[in-house]
Design a protein around this motif. Structure first.
Motif, PDB file in Angstrom:
ATOM      1  N   ASN A   1      17.054  29.145  64.929  1.00  0.00           N
ATOM      2  CA  ASN A   1      16.899  28.174  63.851  1.00  0.00           C
ATOM      3  C   ASN A   1      18.270  27.993  63.195  1.00  0.00           C
ATOM      4  O   ASN A   1      18.678  28.772  62.337  1.00  0.00           O
ATOM      5  N   ASN A   2      18.976  26.967  63.612  1.00  0.00           N
ATOM      6  CA  ASN A   2      20.351  26.762  63.157  1.00  0.00           C
ATOM      7  C   ASN A   2      20.449  26.476  61.663  1.00  0.00           C
ATOM      8  O   ASN A   2      21.445  26.835  61.034  1.00  0.00           O
ATOM      9  N   ILE A   3      19.443  25.838  61.084  1.00  0.00           N
ATOM     10  CA  ILE A   3      19.469  25.578  59.643  1.00  0.00           C
ATOM     11  C   ILE A   3      19.368  26.893  58.878  1.00  0.00           C
ATOM     12  O   ILE A   3      20.125  27.139  57.940  1.00  0.00           O
ATOM     13  N   LYS A   4      18.448  27.754  59.292  1.00  0.00           N
ATOM     14  CA  LYS A   4      18.294  29.066  58.654  1.00  0.00           C
ATOM     15  C   LYS A   4      19.578  29.878  58.788  1.00  0.00           C
ATOM     16  O   LYS A   4      20.054  30.462  57.813  1.00  0.00           O
ATOM     17  N   ILE A   5      20.153  29.893  59.974  1.00  0.00           N
ATOM     18  CA  ILE A   5      21.395  30.641  60.202  1.00  0.00           C
ATOM     19  C   ILE A   5      22.517  30.065  59.351  1.00  0.00           C
ATOM     20  O   ILE A   5      23.329  30.803  58.784  1.00  0.00           O
ATOM     21  N   GLY A   6      22.576  28.737  59.238  1.00  0.00           N
ATOM     22  CA  GLY A   6      23.599  28.105  58.412  1.00  0.00           C
ATOM     23  C   GLY A   6      23.473  28.460  56.944  1.00  0.00           C
ATOM     24  O   GLY A   6      24.471  28.731  56.267  1.00  0.00           O
ATOM     25  N   VAL A   7      22.236  28.489  56.441  1.00  0.00           N
ATOM     26  CA  VAL A   7      22.011  28.856  55.034  1.00  0.00           C
ATOM     27  C   VAL A   7      22.387  30.314  54.815  1.00  0.00           C
ATOM     28  O   VAL A   7      23.069  30.661  53.846  1.00  0.00           O
ATOM     29  N   LYS A   8      21.942  31.193  55.733  1.00  0.00           N
ATOM     30  CA  LYS A   8      22.281  32.612  55.608  1.00  0.00           C
ATOM     31  C   LYS A   8      23.791  32.824  55.642  1.00  0.00           C
ATOM     32  O   LYS A   8      24.330  33.616  54.881  1.00  0.00           O
ATOM     33  N   MET A   9      24.471  32.110  56.524  1.00  0.00           N
ATOM     34  CA  MET A   9      25.919  32.267  56.626  1.00  0.00           C
ATOM     35  C   MET A   9      26.627  31.744  55.378  1.00  0.00           C
ATOM     36  O   MET A   9      27.572  32.354  54.894  1.00  0.00           O
ATOM     37  N   ALA A  10      26.135  30.633  54.835  1.00  0.00           N
ATOM     38  CA  ALA A  10      26.741  30.085  53.617  1.00  0.00           C
ATOM     39  C   ALA A  10      26.600  31.069  52.461  1.00  0.00           C
ATOM     40  O   ALA A  10      27.560  31.306  51.715  1.00  0.00           O
ATOM     41  N   VAL A  11      25.409  31.658  52.309  1.00  0.00           N
ATOM     42  CA  VAL A  11      25.193  32.644  51.249  1.00  0.00           C
ATOM     43  C   VAL A  11      26.107  33.850  51.477  1.00  0.00           C
ATOM     44  O   VAL A  11      26.734  34.350  50.534  1.00  0.00           O
ATOM     45  N   LEU A  12      26.201  34.303  52.717  1.00  0.00           N
ATOM     46  CA  LEU A  12      27.040  35.465  53.023  1.00  0.00           C
ATOM     47  C   LEU A  12      28.521  35.174  52.784  1.00  0.00           C
ATOM     48  O   LEU A  12      29.251  36.034  52.288  1.00  0.00           O
ATOM     49  N   ILE A  13      28.960  33.973  53.085  1.00  0.00           N
ATOM     50  CA  ILE A  13      30.367  33.609  52.847  1.00  0.00           C
ATOM     51  C   ILE A  13      30.673  33.638  51.348  1.00  0.00           C
ATOM     52  O   ILE A  13      31.743  34.096  50.927  1.00  0.00           O
ATOM     53  N   VAL A  14      29.725  33.169  50.536  1.00  0.00           N
ATOM     54  CA  VAL A  14      29.919  33.224  49.074  1.00  0.00           C
ATOM     55  C   VAL A  14      30.003  34.681  48.622  1.00  0.00           C
ATOM     56  O   VAL A  14      30.896  35.052  47.852  1.00  0.00           O
ATOM     57  N   ILE A  15      29.086  35.521  49.109  1.00  0.00           N
ATOM     58  CA  ILE A  15      29.102  36.945  48.760  1.00  0.00           C
ATOM     59  C   ILE A  15      30.428  37.567  49.171  1.00  0.00           C
ATOM     60  O   ILE A  15      31.082  38.255  48.388  1.00  0.00           O
ATOM     61  N   LEU A  16      30.806  37.329  50.408  1.00  0.00           N
ATOM     62  CA  LEU A  16      32.038  37.915  50.940  1.00  0.00           C
ATOM     63  C   LEU A  16      33.257  37.435  50.167  1.00  0.00           C
ATOM     64  O   LEU A  16      34.152  38.226  49.851  1.00  0.00           O
ATOM     65  N   GLY A  17      33.286  36.170  49.812  1.00  0.00           N
ATOM     66  CA  GLY A  17      34.405  35.644  49.032  1.00  0.00           C
ATOM     67  C   GLY A  17      34.512  36.293  47.670  1.00  0.00           C
ATOM     68  O   GLY A  17      35.601  36.693  47.237  1.00  0.00           O
ATOM     69  N   LEU A  18      33.384  36.421  46.986  1.00  0.00           N
ATOM     70  CA  LEU A  18      33.397  37.043  45.661  1.00  0.00           C
ATOM     71  C   LEU A  18      33.835  38.505  45.732  1.00  0.00           C
ATOM     72  O   LEU A  18      34.663  38.955  44.939  1.00  0.00           O
ATOM     73  N   VAL A  19      33.267  39.232  46.677  1.00  0.00           N
ATOM     74  CA  VAL A  19      33.603  40.660  46.805  1.00  0.00           C
ATOM     75  C   VAL A  19      35.064  40.834  47.212  1.00  0.00           C
ATOM     76  O   VAL A  19      35.773  41.689  46.682  1.00  0.00           O
ATOM     77  N   TYR A  20      35.536  39.998  48.125  1.00  0.00           N
ATOM     78  CA  TYR A  20      36.919  40.124  48.604  1.00  0.00           C
ATOM     79  C   TYR A  20      37.928  39.824  47.502  1.00  0.00           C
ATOM     80  O   TYR A  20      38.899  40.554  47.326  1.00  0.00           O
ATOM     81  N   VAL A  21      37.682  38.759  46.759  1.00  0.00           N
ATOM     82  CA  VAL A  21      38.633  38.353  45.719  1.00  0.00           C
ATOM     83  C   VAL A  21      38.682  39.377  44.578  1.00  0.00           C
ATOM     84  O   VAL A  21      39.750  39.677  44.042  1.00  0.00           O
ATOM     85  N   LYS A  22      37.542  39.934  44.223  1.00  0.00           N
ATOM     86  CA  LYS A  22      37.471  40.846  43.078  1.00  0.00           C
ATOM     87  C   LYS A  22      37.482  42.325  43.472  1.00  0.00           C
ATOM     88  O   LYS A  22      37.241  43.188  42.637  1.00  0.00           O
ATOM     89  N   ARG A  23      37.777  42.646  44.724  1.00  0.00           N
ATOM     90  CA  ARG A  23      37.651  44.022  45.208  1.00  0.00           C
ATOM     91  C   ARG A  23      38.608  45.006  44.554  1.00  0.00           C
ATOM     92  O   ARG A  23      38.299  46.194  44.462  1.00  0.00           O
ATOM     93  N   ASP A  24      39.755  44.576  44.078  1.00  0.00           N
ATOM     94  CA  ASP A  24      40.750  45.480  43.509  1.00  0.00           C
ATOM     95  C   ASP A  24      40.679  45.588  41.989  1.00  0.00           C
ATOM     96  O   ASP A  24      41.439  46.358  41.399  1.00  0.00           O
ATOM     97  N   GLU A  25      39.786  44.832  41.365  1.00  0.00           N
ATOM     98  CA  GLU A  25      39.688  44.884  39.909  1.00  0.00           C
ATOM     99  C   GLU A  25      38.893  46.103  39.474  1.00  0.00           C
ATOM    100  O   GLU A  25      37.938  46.512  40.136  1.00  0.00           O
TER     101      GLU A  25
END
Length: 117
Positions: free
Chosen positions: A67-91
């Motif tokens: 289900n490419n739509i489901k995978i796309g939504v999951k990946m989008a959510v994960l990219i947001v999570i990963l971006g937030l954690v990566y940017v703020k990881r050293d604070e």
């Protein structure tokens, strides 16, 4: 092929456990305003991304429907999570709302994976 897929599913679950576990272990720190993103959270999110992409490829190679739509939504959510954690990881501390957002998005990703059929 099924055994390889199952290995990647297990690794994907380990990644989500690391990300969610890092969040849950700091519940008291959230209220105190001292919560921070741990390396385990970053590594868990990266593990989820790598194993998730591998699972999609393996399932498609095994001629299973994806289900490419489901995978796309999951990946989008994960990219947001990963971006937030990566940017703020050293604070030293992370804002309550931002930390809660990562936890909420992680739980949302779990529900997308399990409830969306």
């Amino acid at each position: 092929m099924e055994a390889l897929i199952n290995v990647f599913v297990a690794l994907h679950i380990i990644g989500i456990a690391s990300l969610l576990g890092g969040f849950l272990t700091q519940m008291k720190a959230i209220s105190a305003g001292t919560a921070r993103f741990t390396p385990a959270m970053l590594h868990g999110a990266l593990t989820m991304l790598v194993t998730g992409v591998a699972l999609v490829g393996l399932n498609q190679a095994d001629d299973q429907t994806v289900n490419n739509i489901k995978i796309g939504v999951k990946m989008a959510v994960l990219i947001v999570i990963l971006g937030l954690v990566y940017v703020k990881r050293d604070e030293e501390t992370v804002e309550k709302g931002l930390f809660a957002a990562v936890g909420g998005l992680t739980v949302a990703n779990i529900f997308i994976a399990t409830v969306w059929t």
